[in-house]
Design a protein around this motif. Structure first.
Motif, PDB file in Angstrom:
ATOM      1  N   HIS A  30       6.664  25.360  -9.374  1.00 48.60           N
ATOM      2  CA  HIS A  30       8.100  25.228  -9.143  1.00 48.60           C
ATOM      3  C   HIS A  30       8.868  25.173 -10.457  1.00 48.60           C
ATOM      4  N   ARG A  31       8.325  24.493 -11.469  1.00 46.50           N
ATOM      5  CA  ARG A  31       8.990  24.461 -12.783  1.00 46.50           C
ATOM      6  C   ARG A  31       9.113  25.873 -13.354  1.00 46.50           C
ATOM      7  N   THR A  34      11.745  27.707 -11.436  1.00 48.58           N
ATOM      8  CA  THR A  34      13.069  27.171 -11.735  1.00 48.58           C
ATOM      9  C   THR A  34      13.581  27.698 -13.067  1.00 48.58           C
ATOM     10  N   GLU A  35      12.707  27.768 -14.056  1.00 50.86           N
ATOM     11  CA  GLU A  35      13.096  28.326 -15.352  1.00 50.86           C
ATOM     12  C   GLU A  35      13.525  29.780 -15.204  1.00 50.86           C
ATOM     13  N   GLN A 287       8.687  20.041  -2.736  1.00 48.14           N
ATOM     14  CA  GLN A 287       8.767  19.043  -3.797  1.00 48.14           C
ATOM     15  C   GLN A 287       8.869  17.634  -3.207  1.00 48.14           C
TER      16      GLN A 287
END
Length: 416
Positions: A30-31, A34-35, A287
């Motif tokens: 997810h990180r 998201t970036e 999440q």
């Protein structure tokens, strides 16, 4: 209907638990997504400020095969495009006038009181005067759908996809299925039609249904950035929860043909022009801050919503389409988040015929058979509420009004 659809809340909870437990490095995935999302949204905002984030090309270039590689790459990145001059402007203006007469002749406004409550999809948008008309078989709609220039346009759009791999052909890009949708006639000053940001290609199914899971396989296995929204593998076999106004056909692009001039502020379309939207939304719902049994507000039998509560980073990329003229067409990938402006602040009607790109495949052929029966009888199109305004109405289009191409596109004549 699939067994899990008999108890959707339970399926949602069990699927969410399983994915949270089984997907490797879910937080890291997810990180990463998201970036990537933030970078794309920043690019969208910059492009919008510099002239527009929604790509625009001319039909003449589509027909001539001269759309540049750079334009094609941008269209696939943005997942949407305005194609100008697909239909002859004078013809479209005549269609617009004929469509207005058709609405009157079918006595739509008089009869809609007897249909109240049938269309649950738009029930929250109650108004004394509709802005989207549940009409499917007017001659302007049928003529626009079978127009050879639109056929050329949709073939070109379909060919942006990978439709064949390792000897398996997922769909026929040059054979169109005419998925029957409705007419929008939005009057100046209207504030009833605004639709919040959403995607129409399935809601909780994207997590719970195995066929959808295969489409988004890269999100949960391997490299999530490797997901290709234009890979047709699995797209033509997905199974949706049956519900009025939920599309059960396969569309490479949703779309509409402009019957009138319209643009920002005219109560028309907004897009988040990013083809790789869904992977981030899928991992967002898994999440830790999302309650168990809640997939960021996704509801069965409805569009997949994007909300300020759960998806603020994504919605920073929401932009209006540029001004379009009669005969221009607007197209967006089935995963694209889109919305309709809350208020029509313009001075003229904002009218469109909804026509997407739906290539011939087994899924669409099966739907075409059901739709053809509805067309011949004048019933509402099968995916929509059974309002049947055109039943027994002599002024609707008949099979005799269709060209050879139109008959094939409607499944009323076999393809060669």
């Amino acid at each position: 209907m699939e067994a899990w659809m008999n108890d959707v809340p339970r399926a949602v909870t069990e699927t969410q638990r399983r994915l949270r437990a089984e997907v490797s490095d879910l937080a890291g995935r997810h990180r990463l997504l998201t970036e990537a999302l933030r970078d794309e949204v920043s690019a969208i905002r910059a492009e919008q400020a510099q002239g527009g984030a929604v790509p625009q090309i001319a039909y003449a270039d589509v027909a001539a095969g001269t759309v540049s590689a750079a334009d094609i790459a941008r269209i696939k990145r943005r997942g949407c495009v305005v194609i100008r001059g697909v239909h002859d402007r004078a013809q479209v203006e005549a269609w617009n006038e004929e469509a207005i007469r058709y609405i009157d002749e079918v006595r739509y406004l008089e009869r809609m009181k007897d249909k109240a409550g049938l269309d649950q999809y738009f029930s929250a948008l109650a108004s004394s005067r509709p802005q989207i008309y549940s009409l499917y078989w007017s001659k302007p709609q049928m003529m626009a759908r079978q127009n050879p220039t639109l056929d050329t346009t949709r073939s070109w759009l379909n060919r942006l996809w990978t439709f064949e791999k390792d000897g398996t052909r997922y769909f026929e890009p040059d054979r169109q299925f005419n998925y029957a949708d409705r007419i929008r006639r939005r009057e100046p000053g209207d504030s009833t039609l605004g639709l919040s940001p959403h995607s129409d290609g399935g809601s909780v199914e994207r997590w719970c249904e195995p066929t959808f899971r295969h489409v988004y396989r890269h999100v949960f296995e391997g490299d999530p950035l490797a997901f290709d929204p234009f890979d047709a593998e699995g797209r033509t076999t997905t199974r949706e929860i049956p519900s009025p106004a939920v599309c059960s056909a396969f569309r490479t692009f949703q779309g509409w043909t402009a019957l009138t001039r319209q643009g920002p502020g005219d109560g028309t379309l907004q897009l988040v022009p990013l083809a790789k939207t869904t992977p981030w939304m899928l991992t967002r719902a898994l999440q830790p801050d999302v309650p168990e049994g809640d997939l960021c507000g996704a509801k069965p039998g409805r569009a997949l919503g994007a909300s300020r509560q759960w998806h603020p980073e994504l919605l920073e990329g929401l932009v209006p389409i540029p001004q379009v003229e009669p005969g221009d067409t607007v197209w967006w990938h089935q995963d694209i988040i889109h919305a309709v402006e809350d208020h029509h602040r313009g001075s003229g009607y904002s009218n469109v015929i909804y026509i997407g790109a739906a290539p011939w495949c087994e899924k669409n052929a099966a739907y075409a058979a059901r739709q053809a029966e509805a067309f011949l009888a004048g019933r509402s199109s099968p995916d929509f509420a059974p309002e049947h305004y055109e039943l027994d109405f002599a002024g609707r289009a008949m099979a005799s009004d269709l060209s050879e191409l139109g008959l094939r596109q409607m499944g009323l004549k076999a393809w060669d």
